[in-house]
Design an enzyme around this catalytic site. Structure first.
Site, mmCIF file in Angstrom:
data_model
loop_
_atom_site.group_PDB
_atom_site.id
_atom_site.type_symbol
_atom_site.label_atom_id
_atom_site.label_comp_id
_atom_site.label_asym_id
_atom_site.label_seq_id
_atom_site.Cartn_x
_atom_site.Cartn_y
_atom_site.Cartn_z
ATOM 1 C CG ASP A 342 26.766 41.275 38.232
ATOM 2 O OD1 ASP A 342 27.921 41.893 38.474
ATOM 3 O OD2 ASP A 342 26.648 41.512 37.079
ATOM 4 C CG ASP A 579 25.157 38.816 34.207
ATOM 5 O OD1 ASP A 579 24.957 39.827 32.695
ATOM 6 O OD2 ASP A 579 26.062 39.543 34.916
ATOM 7 C CG ASP A 583 28.345 38.123 38.185
ATOM 8 O OD1 ASP A 583 29.431 38.203 39.018
ATOM 9 O OD2 ASP A 583 28.734 38.320 37.476
#
Length: 697
Positions: A342, A579, A583
């Protein structure tokens, strides 16, 4: 004239408000945990007494309590399985433990009972915590909403009562109750929980908004486009549950192995007892031989062959800030061959910082004269004592930054906090601002000494009606275009209506991000991919800085899941590092998932298989390398355990294996594999995993 701010100190600018904490089941509330704790306590109290040669009446009842507390539940489950004509390894362990006790090996049986009781308790706790986190995600969306009715009526209703086409009022600071389209008002909405974008997004009529996102300082009227069950947030919950269910099916192969092993050992033990009796053998030595077989064939050494390396690796990783949730997770991490990262809060710090101050340097223009005329008009006005504003400094970058910080000091916007932090980092004193006002999604305006300062969006402030000359306007627009082309966020600073500077903001890469990406690439043989909900230019800029070539930007949660599944369908074992709530579905769908712990959402922390507690990216390749070493030790231990058990079983079947020698051989192999696994507790094991060369193997 430009300046790059290169100070790498992190700023305390929050990426987004903390999500609603999920309901958490206390470990002590689970019966499996209570029984396992009682069994372990009784065993630990009995062990020193037994080893010290104390009378049996001192440690016997404690061993009995350990057996009863830790063994009744798997024993009962095994009996229920027998009723369904299946035999599992848990029942075999209980029988082996009782067999050990029957021939006086109380310590061996007690240790076996405790191992399986603790393992079952951890599994029950992990399952319940996952359910808690999924339920907690639903708390991100408010339970009540203000529905508008004609002509000007308002009523508070349950969110479940909203229907497509209803119009709801969302006040400043409230979370949106449903997915929909803005039909009135203007504000900025923090969408980090859904898209992962680091900055609030300006919303006005015609823009799409999502349930569970946080409204800023303006009021919005939103037309409901989806009911609660069809919202993006609800779909995230469904995807997490679906992926969790898919993972559970991967355990079918292990269950088949357990079944066959259990049936084989039981059948062999019964045959070893019954067949000699049928041919006239004596009962006592035949029973003793069968029980010896049960002891040496029991999988204690096999269990310890697997667990010590993995548990040692878990403990070592924990000392260095990586929480790996189970031995199964530690084993799976070493099998990954592709990594997806990410952007916001994972590869980056998740907070905007001022990275460039571009002053629109003076020309013989009406704009410069306008500043002088403004100062002359206000010459008789009251100025705060100790003013730091000087007309000659207005075209100096420190002067511009001080003006902007003074004007933004009253704003809670993340960009405003970044401007104030940048000014303080330079040691610039801030003037007290007056007549502060804010237009959500546009700009802030304040009086700083004798100058009216505006800081805001370029499209709102750089219009042809600013009253400045075309040259300065063109320079401002060019500076904005350059910043945005570089993947940065740009804001304009006006002084008395004149553009004087453009500030560029970026979400800085975490320290060591490029090195971590390179190490992961060496480990897996493929360069990691970037999955982000942010825009393509910002993603491309970060990818260039960190060495990533596979960039996928503008993704919603379901898009990230689709990418992970496409890799999985191609035979990849994917590790996802993220995080945010957005996600979580990808973390659940991946072969393994790691969450960044400091700023990570509760759902991401619970869904992920491991958590980087201190947000140090360098620990991600290190824990993967450590897992690979643990897997190698597991293989070594399984070979040692299999050879020892096989030799003892053959000896018992082909000859006469004395019970003391059988126990010594069995326990010796158990101790040997245990000590071999404990090697990963050493500090040198982590250092080796953290070395650049670790990526090669």
């Amino acid at each position: 004239m430009t300046s790059e701010l290169v100070d790498d100190r992190p700023l305390s600018v929050p990426r987004h408000p903390a999500p609603v904490a999920p309901r958490r089941t206390r470990a002590a509330a689970l019966p499996e945990v209570r029984w396992a704790a009682l069994s372990a306590l009784a065993f630990l109290l009995a062990l020193p007494l037994d080893l010290a040669g104390a009378p049996a009446w001192t440690w016997g009842p404690l061993y009995a309590l350990a057996y009863a507390a830790g063994g009744w539940e798997p024993g009962w489950a095994g009996l229920c399985a027998l009723r369904d004509k299946t035999l599992d390894v848990d029942l075999l362990m209980v029988v082996a433990a009782l067999g050990a006790a029957a021939i006086g090996q109380f310590l061996d049986g007690g240790l076996l009972i405790v191992i399986f009781a603790v393992s079952g308790a951890l599994e029950a706790l992990a399952t319940e915590r996952t359910a808690d986190s999924v339920r907690g995600l639903l708390d991100l969306a408010p339970a009540r909403a203000v529905r508008l009715s004609a002509p000007d009526g308002e009523e508070e209703v349950d969110v479940a009562a909203l229907r497509v086409g209803d119009t709801v009022l969302v006040r400043p600071g409230e979370r949106l109750p449903a997915d929909g389209t803005v039909v009135g008002g203007a504000s900025e909405v923090d969408q980090a929980t859904i898209t992962g974008e680091p900055l609030p997004v300006a919303k006005s009529a015609g823009d799409e908004v999502f349930a569970g996102t946080l409204n800023g300082t303006g009021a919005l009227r939103v037309r409901v486009d989806r009911d609660a069950s069809g919202s993006v947030l609800a779909r995230i919950v469904a995807m997490v549950e679906e992926a969790a269910g898919t993972k559970a099916r991967t355990q079918l192969f292990i269950e088949k192995v357990e079944q066959r092993y259990s049936v084989g050992v039981v059948a062999a033990t019964l045959a070893l007892f019954a067949v000699p009796l049928a041919f006239g053998a004596d009962f006592t030595p035949t029973l003793l031989r069968a029980m010896t077989f049960m002891i040496v064939a029991s999988p204690c050494a096999v269990v310890l062959a697997t667990m010590p390396p993995l548990l040692s690796a878990i403990a070592n990783a924990g000392r260095h800030g990586v929480l790996v949730k189970s031995a199964v997770v530690m084993e799976r991490l070493g099998a990954v061959d592709h990594v997806a990262l990410d952007k916001t809060g994972t590869l980056t710090e998740g907070a905007p910082v001022v990275v460039r101050v571009q002053v629109l340097s003076g020309s013989a223009s009406d704009g410069d004269r306008a500043l002088g005329e403004s100062s002359a008009r206000d010459e008789g006005s009251v100025v705060d004592e100790g003013s730091v504003v000087d007309e000659k400094a207005l075209l100096d970058e420190d002067g511009v930054l001080a003006l902007a910080a003074a004007a933004e000091h009253g704003s809670e916007h993340p960009l405003a906090r970044a401007v104030v932090a940048a000014a303080r980092d330079r040691g610039l004193p801030l003037e007290r601002a007056r007549d502060f006002s804010s237009v959500p999604g546009r700009s802030v305006r304040a009086r700083v000494a004798r100058v009216t300062v505006e800081v805001g969006r370029p499209d709102a402030l750089l219009s042809d009606g600013t009253g400045t000359d075309r040259v300065r306007l063109t320079r401002a627009r060019r500076a904005v275009a350059e910043a945005e082309e570089a993947g940065r966020t740009a804001v304009v600073v006006l002084a008395d209506g004149v553009p004087v500077a453009v500030l560029a903001f970026a979400d800085r890469p975490r320290p060591g991000a490029a090195e971590a990406v390179a190490a992961l690439g060496r480990l897996t043989g493929t360069t990691p991919a970037l999955l982000t909900g942010d825009n393509e230019r910002a993603a491309a800029r970060l990818a260039a800085e960190t060495g990533i070539t596979d960039v996928r930007a503008g993704l919603l949660p379901e898009d990230k899941v689709a990418a992970v599944r496409s890799w999985a369908d191609a035979g990849r074992r994917v590790l996802v590092v993220g995080d945010g709530v957005n996600d979580a579905p990808a973390l659940a769908a991946a072969h393994s998932g790691i969450a960044m712990g400091r700023a990570g959402s509760d759902l991401a922390l619970e869904t992920a298989d491991a958590v980087v507690v201190r947000d140090e990216l360098a620990t991600v390749p290190a824990v993967v390398a450590l897992s690979r070493r643990a897997r190698r030790l597991v293989v070594q231990n399984l070979v040692i355990a299999s050879v020892c058990i096989g030799a003892l079983v053959v000896w018992d079947l082909a000859g006469h294996l004395p019970l003391p020698l059988g126990v010594a051989g069995h326990e010796g192999s158990t101790v040997l594999v245990g000590l071999n696994g404990l090697r990963l507790l050493r500090e040198s094991a982590w250092r080796r995993a953290s070395e650049p060369a670790a990526g090669e193997g």
